[in-house]
Write an enzyme that holds these catalytic residues in place. Structure first.
Site, mmCIF file in Angstrom:
data_model
loop_
_atom_site.group_PDB
_atom_site.id
_atom_site.type_symbol
_atom_site.label_atom_id
_atom_site.label_comp_id
_atom_site.label_asym_id
_atom_site.label_seq_id
_atom_site.Cartn_x
_atom_site.Cartn_y
_atom_site.Cartn_z
ATOM 1 N N ALA A 69 26.498 -1.803 35.022
ATOM 2 C CA ALA A 69 25.607 -2.826 35.564
ATOM 3 C C ALA A 69 25.533 -4.082 34.624
ATOM 4 O O ALA A 69 25.388 -3.619 33.272
ATOM 5 C CB ALA A 69 24.186 -2.404 36.010
ATOM 6 N N GLY A 108 27.223 2.031 35.764
ATOM 7 C CA GLY A 108 27.722 1.729 37.212
ATOM 8 C C GLY A 108 29.204 1.637 37.394
ATOM 9 O O GLY A 108 29.965 1.899 38.385
ATOM 10 N N GLU A 111 30.250 5.227 37.892
ATOM 11 C CA GLU A 111 29.704 5.435 39.353
ATOM 12 C C GLU A 111 30.903 4.921 40.251
ATOM 13 O O GLU A 111 31.166 5.444 41.337
ATOM 14 C CB GLU A 111 28.323 4.985 39.549
ATOM 15 C CG GLU A 111 27.305 5.805 38.756
ATOM 16 C CD GLU A 111 25.956 4.989 38.916
ATOM 17 O OE1 GLU A 111 25.824 3.836 38.726
ATOM 18 O OE2 GLU A 111 24.941 5.475 39.496
ATOM 19 N N GLU A 131 22.524 5.625 31.129
ATOM 20 C CA GLU A 131 21.483 4.675 31.696
ATOM 21 C C GLU A 131 20.183 5.111 30.825
ATOM 22 O O GLU A 131 19.073 4.157 30.770
ATOM 23 C CB GLU A 131 21.001 4.861 33.342
ATOM 24 C CG GLU A 131 22.285 4.108 33.852
ATOM 25 C CD GLU A 131 23.548 4.756 34.319
ATOM 26 O OE1 GLU A 131 23.926 5.765 33.685
ATOM 27 O OE2 GLU A 131 24.082 4.286 35.006
HETATM 28 N N1 3HC Z 1 25.767 -5.795 30.698
HETATM 29 C C1 3HC Z 1 25.795 -7.052 30.131
HETATM 30 N N2 3HC Z 1 26.471 -7.350 29.159
HETATM 31 C C2 3HC Z 1 26.933 -6.479 28.080
HETATM 32 C C3 3HC Z 1 26.925 -5.153 28.966
HETATM 33 C C4 3HC Z 1 26.486 -4.935 30.176
HETATM 34 N N3 3HC Z 1 26.344 -3.594 30.780
HETATM 35 N N4 3HC Z 1 27.790 -4.193 27.920
HETATM 36 C C5 3HC Z 1 28.060 -4.980 27.006
HETATM 37 N N5 3HC Z 1 27.484 -6.296 27.194
HETATM 38 C C6 3HC Z 1 27.790 -7.365 26.224
HETATM 39 C C7 3HC Z 1 27.138 -7.375 24.981
HETATM 40 O O1 3HC Z 1 25.866 -7.864 25.060
HETATM 41 C C8 3HC Z 1 28.158 -8.140 23.901
HETATM 42 O O2 3HC Z 1 27.874 -9.525 24.378
HETATM 43 P P1 3HC Z 1 27.594 -10.528 23.120
HETATM 44 O O3 3HC Z 1 29.235 -10.627 22.775
HETATM 45 O O4 3HC Z 1 27.338 -11.753 23.767
HETATM 46 O O5 3HC Z 1 26.596 -10.104 22.098
HETATM 47 C C9 3HC Z 1 29.509 -7.785 24.651
HETATM 48 O O6 3HC Z 1 29.057 -7.328 26.062
HETATM 49 C C10 3HC Z 1 30.333 -6.819 23.870
HETATM 50 O O7 3HC Z 1 29.459 -5.631 23.980
HETATM 51 P P2 3HC Z 1 29.734 -4.737 22.406
HETATM 52 O O8 3HC Z 1 29.402 -5.453 21.336
HETATM 53 O O9 3HC Z 1 28.949 -3.626 22.716
HETATM 54 O O10 3HC Z 1 31.093 -4.499 22.503
HETATM 55 P P3 3HC Z 1 31.746 -2.914 22.261
HETATM 56 O O11 3HC Z 1 33.174 -3.025 22.479
HETATM 57 O O12 3HC Z 1 31.238 -2.621 20.862
HETATM 58 O O13 3HC Z 1 31.153 -1.738 23.359
HETATM 59 C C11 3HC Z 1 30.599 -1.037 25.581
HETATM 60 C C12 3HC Z 1 31.305 -2.131 24.754
HETATM 61 C C13 3HC Z 1 30.964 0.433 25.048
HETATM 62 C C14 3HC Z 1 30.727 -1.527 26.907
HETATM 63 C C15 3HC Z 1 29.280 -1.250 25.158
HETATM 64 O O14 3HC Z 1 29.068 -2.885 25.317
HETATM 65 C C16 3HC Z 1 27.876 -0.525 25.951
HETATM 66 O O15 3HC Z 1 27.842 0.528 25.634
HETATM 67 N N6 3HC Z 1 27.562 -1.360 26.938
HETATM 68 C C17 3HC Z 1 26.501 -0.700 27.670
HETATM 69 C C18 3HC Z 1 27.000 0.334 28.626
HETATM 70 C C19 3HC Z 1 25.604 0.609 29.338
HETATM 71 O O16 3HC Z 1 24.722 1.175 29.217
HETATM 72 N N7 3HC Z 1 25.918 0.801 30.868
HETATM 73 C C20 3HC Z 1 25.123 1.252 31.849
HETATM 74 C C21 3HC Z 1 24.201 0.076 32.281
HETATM 75 S S1 3HC Z 1 23.113 0.561 33.347
HETATM 76 C C22 3HC Z 1 23.863 0.599 34.853
HETATM 77 O O17 3HC Z 1 25.028 0.653 34.881
HETATM 78 C C23 3HC Z 1 23.034 1.049 36.026
HETATM 79 C C24 3HC Z 1 23.751 1.510 37.110
HETATM 80 O O18 3HC Z 1 23.602 3.002 37.302
HETATM 81 C C25 3HC Z 1 23.403 0.901 38.507
#
Ligand code: 3HC
Length: 697
Positions: A69, A108, A111, A131
């Site tokens: 997400a 997400g 998912e 999450e």
């Molecule tokens: N939402 C918004 N921005 C995100 C994001 C997300 N889910 N994931 C990464 N970004 C952004 C970062 O803030 C960063 O932005 P910036 O360049 O402006 O600083 C950019 O994307 C790159 O991120 P990373 O530096 O972390 O890049 P990597 O390549 O090292 O890693 C990744 C990529 C593995 C996807 C890592 O960013 C990550 O772990 N992201 C979060 C994953 C996560 O927790 N997802 C679950 C979200 S909650 C959800 O999905 C709820 C659902 O159940 C409904």
């Protein structure tokens, strides 16, 4: 013939062999924000409505499938359509829907893949529902669909810990149906066409594999053991278990309600802050367009506790390592110490024998400092003494190549002084590791007065390759972490002198989320080093500053902490116990100063200590030692046990506002003098004795 359809600004479709190829293109990680959700829903409806379309394939543009997400949307009003609705539309399609997982499928994103009828993945793909690391649980069916594929115990383990799986493990567990080495897109289209005419395999309709209650309990207990009272992991366990008893729709309704409640919680706000703080910390001003130097060989001078930990971290990251000691015997012991750490990793299953052999083949420990001529970067981890370190750096000047970087691991000394003694101060940088260096994630990267930009960039790049979280800071005694920790220590001692017991202070902080309270930490670390430091500083201490003598008395009584079985507490079989001798010693110290002990509530104790930390943090910002408040939070979380789900001391201060305001007031008072209004306000506050001022030392 190819038609392109724009389902939304971030989702497009193309038709290949009668298959709708849907591409999610929302850089940088294809997060499933509102436009992606709207686009996927439009694509599902389009596929349902067009008789000529026989199947659907979903892929991500670039290197990610979908990173989850859009975290930036959390905390704002939710935009329609919600992901569960979108995924229901995809899963319910009568035509085959195939996920072509070309990279990370997290949250997400995972998912979305779970709602497809078949999942193909590249070998470099990663799957996970992380999450809980953001203080929430999956909100689009993850807790209900995953158990139908892998069983409740495995789903509990994955979702309650947020562990991310490689493609091979995901395939072994049945999360990915098949790994594809070659052209994923072509293979996914072929697989989708193969499925045409067969009943779709809907994950949500699969029965949950039966699991013994013992196995579920064991998985839950293991996952929650390290969750330190956070809400999300326990909620994840509860909701995953519902998959075993509730129909999909009911399980999903409870999942969504829990997701929404947690998303709006203080815990989730704090963890989101930490997520973005880590990304912000990577952006360092002055390094735009600067490339780090190539580093393949790292020299480590001194292979004691710290040096051997640094060496192991470097070996783990694939570097060649040259350890240097003063004598052949010390070098042999250093090698043994390093191998001992590797052996321990093998014993615990974190490393195999081949990995250990590979690391040892890249290690050389010697008494010949000349070997460092081969190093690209040398880290010193010798005794923290200015003369020792300076002399070493001057000697290194004559040994290492001109382009070799010299890094000091000092905790308290001035690296500018060390650098100034060398012929090339621009190649000196501080790399302050935390012990044990092969485990602790934090490295303070100290930008010295003369550090060249590419030297700083190299320090950061090396720390990152070591798997560390590097935080840039300027030069001051103690850098960021030890400065804030000292303020915390001082305030904790004031609290005890004023009437709180050490165990009450520890209990308040532990109930709030710290793994250990300060006095338990002091005992664990040992009291003698700080004692020696205080003795050295005694002559120059400001006689007007408040000084708590209790730790000195403990040391004078031979109570040096856990290693002597007695410190602030006494220890029987490793268990800490309140000791009447300490209580008497504290009572005597209070009486000596005429302090009538007062009582403190747990809330007061926590607020006072947080304020002390935040005030010191504000001062670090004002001095330019830390460039942003969130860096201070990361240092305290990753180096000093501050609970991540509380966001760090500066995040807490921002929520309450008070401590930072006080720090500003102090700065004004310092600038305007004792007769000024800010000074008067501060004096008034101090005499009211509400504790905040004491943190300022
Ligand atoms: N939402 C918004 N921005 C995100 C994001 C997300 N889910 N994931 C990464 N970004 C952004 C970062 O803030 C960063 O932005 P910036 O360049 O402006 O600083 C950019 O994307 C790159 O991120 P990373 O530096 O972390 O890049 P990597 O390549 O090292 O890693 C990744 C990529 C593995 C996807 C890592 O960013 C990550 O772990 N992201 C979060 C994953 C996560 O927790 N997802 C679950 C979200 S909650 C959800 O999905 C709820 C659902 O159940 C409904």
């Amino acid at each position: 013939m190819t038609d392109t359809i724009a389902f939304s600004p971030t989702v497009r479709g193309a038709i290949r062999d009668g298959v709708l190829l849907v591409t999610i293109d929302n850089p940088p990680v294809n997060a499933s924000g509102a436009e992606v959700r709207a686009g996927l829903l439009a694509a599902a409806r389009h596929a349902a409505g067009e008789a000529a379309l026989r199947a659907v394939v979903i892929r991500g543009a670039g290197s990610a499938f979908v990173g989850g997400a859009d975290i930036r949307e959390f905390g704002k009003p939710a935009a329609e359509p919600a992901l569960p609705l979108v995924l229901a539309a995809l899963e319910d399609l009568e035509k085959p829907v195939v996920a072509a997982v070309n990279g990370v499928a997290l949250g997400g994103g995972c998912e979305i893949a779970l709602a497809c009828h078949l999942r193909l993945a590249v070998p470099g793909a990663r799957f996970g529902l992380p999450e809980v690391k953001l203080g929430i649980i999956p909100g689009a069916g993850g807790t209900q669909r995953l158990p139908r594929l892998v069983g409740i115990p495995t789903a509990v383990e994955m979702i309650a810990t947020g562990r991310i799986l490689g493609a091979a493990e995901a395939a072994a567990l049945g999360i990915a149906d098949r790994l594809v080495e070659g052209d994923l897109e072509a293979e996914a289209i072929r697989a989708a066409l193969d499925l045409v005419g067969r009943p779709p395999r809907r994950t949500g309709s699969l029965p949950v594999p039966p699991a013994a209650e013992d196995a579920v309990e064991a998985a839950a207990a293991k996952a929650l053991a390290r969750s330190r009272g956070q809400a999300a992991p326990a909620e994840a366990v509860r909701v995953v278990r519902l998959a075993g008893t509730l129909p999909l729709a009911d399980g999903m309704a409870e999942e969504r309600a829990t997701f929404v409640r947690l998303r709006d919680s203080a815990e989730a706000a704090a963890l989101r802050h930490v997520f973005f703080a880590e990304r912000a910390a990577a952006k360092v001003s002055g390094l735009e367009g600067v490339s780090p130097r190539k580093v393949e060989t790292i020299g480590v001078v001194g292979t004691g506790l710290m040096g051997s930990g640094i060496a192991v971290a470097a070996l783990d990251a694939g570097y060649r390592v040259i350890g240097v000691e003063q004598t052949a015997e010390a070098a042999a012991r250093g090698r043994e110490r390093i191998d001992g750490l590797l052996a321990r990793a093998v014993k615990s299953g974190r490393l195999d024998e081949a990995g250990r052999a590979d690391r040892l083949a890249r290690l050389d420990v010697t008494a010949e400092a000349g070997a460092l001529a081969a190093a690209d970067l040398v880290v010193e981890a010798v005794f923290d003494d200015l003369a020792v370190k300076t002399e070493l750096f001057v000697r290194l000047d004559g040994i290492v190549r001109p382009d070799c970087i010299l890094a000091t691991n000092t905790s308290y000394l001035d690296p500018d002084t060390i650098a100034a003694a060398t012929a090339h101060p621009e190649r000196v940088v501080g790399l302050h590791f935390f012990s044990p260096a092969n485990v602790m994630r934090l490295v303070e990267v100290v930008r010295c007065a003369r550090t060249a930009p590419d030297v700083l960039a190299t320090g950061l790049a090396v720390a990152r390759r070591l798997g560390k979280l590097p935080i840039v800071c300027g030069v001051c005694e103690g850098f960021i972490g030890n400065r804030v920790f000292s303020a915390y220590r001082r305030q904790a001692e004031f609290l005890v002198e004023d009437g709180a017991s050490p165990q009450a202070v520890d209990a308040a902080l532990e109930a709030w989320g710290f793994a250990m309270g300060p006095f338990a930490v002091f005992d664990m670390a040992g009291l003698e080093i700080a004692w020696a430091k205080r003795k050295r500083a005694a002559a120059t201490r400001d006689p007007r500053a408040r000084y708590v003598a209790i730790p000195d008395r403990l040391c004078e009584a031979g109570r040096f902490g856990q290693k002597t079985g007695r410190g602030w507490y006494s220890y029987r079989d490793g268990k800490r116990e309140v000791d009447p001798e300490t209580e008497a010693l504290i009572a005597a110290a209070r009486a000596e100063k005429g302090i009538v002990p007062r009582s403190f509530t747990a809330d007061e104790i926590v607020a006072t200590l947080l304020a002390a930390m935040a005030n010191e943090g504000a001062r670090l910002l004002e001095e330019g030692i830390a460039v942003r408040a969130s860096d201070i939070d990361l240092v305290m979380i990753n180096g000093y046990g501050f609970p991540a789900h509380k966001g760090g001391p500066m995040f807490q201060a921002d929520r309450t506002g008070l401590p930072v305001l006080l720090a500003r007031l102090e700065a004004m008072a310092a600038a305007d003098g004792p007769g000024s209004e800010p000074s008067r306000l501060l004096r008034e506050r101090a005499t009211r004795g509400d504790g905040f001022m004491d943190g300022n030392g």
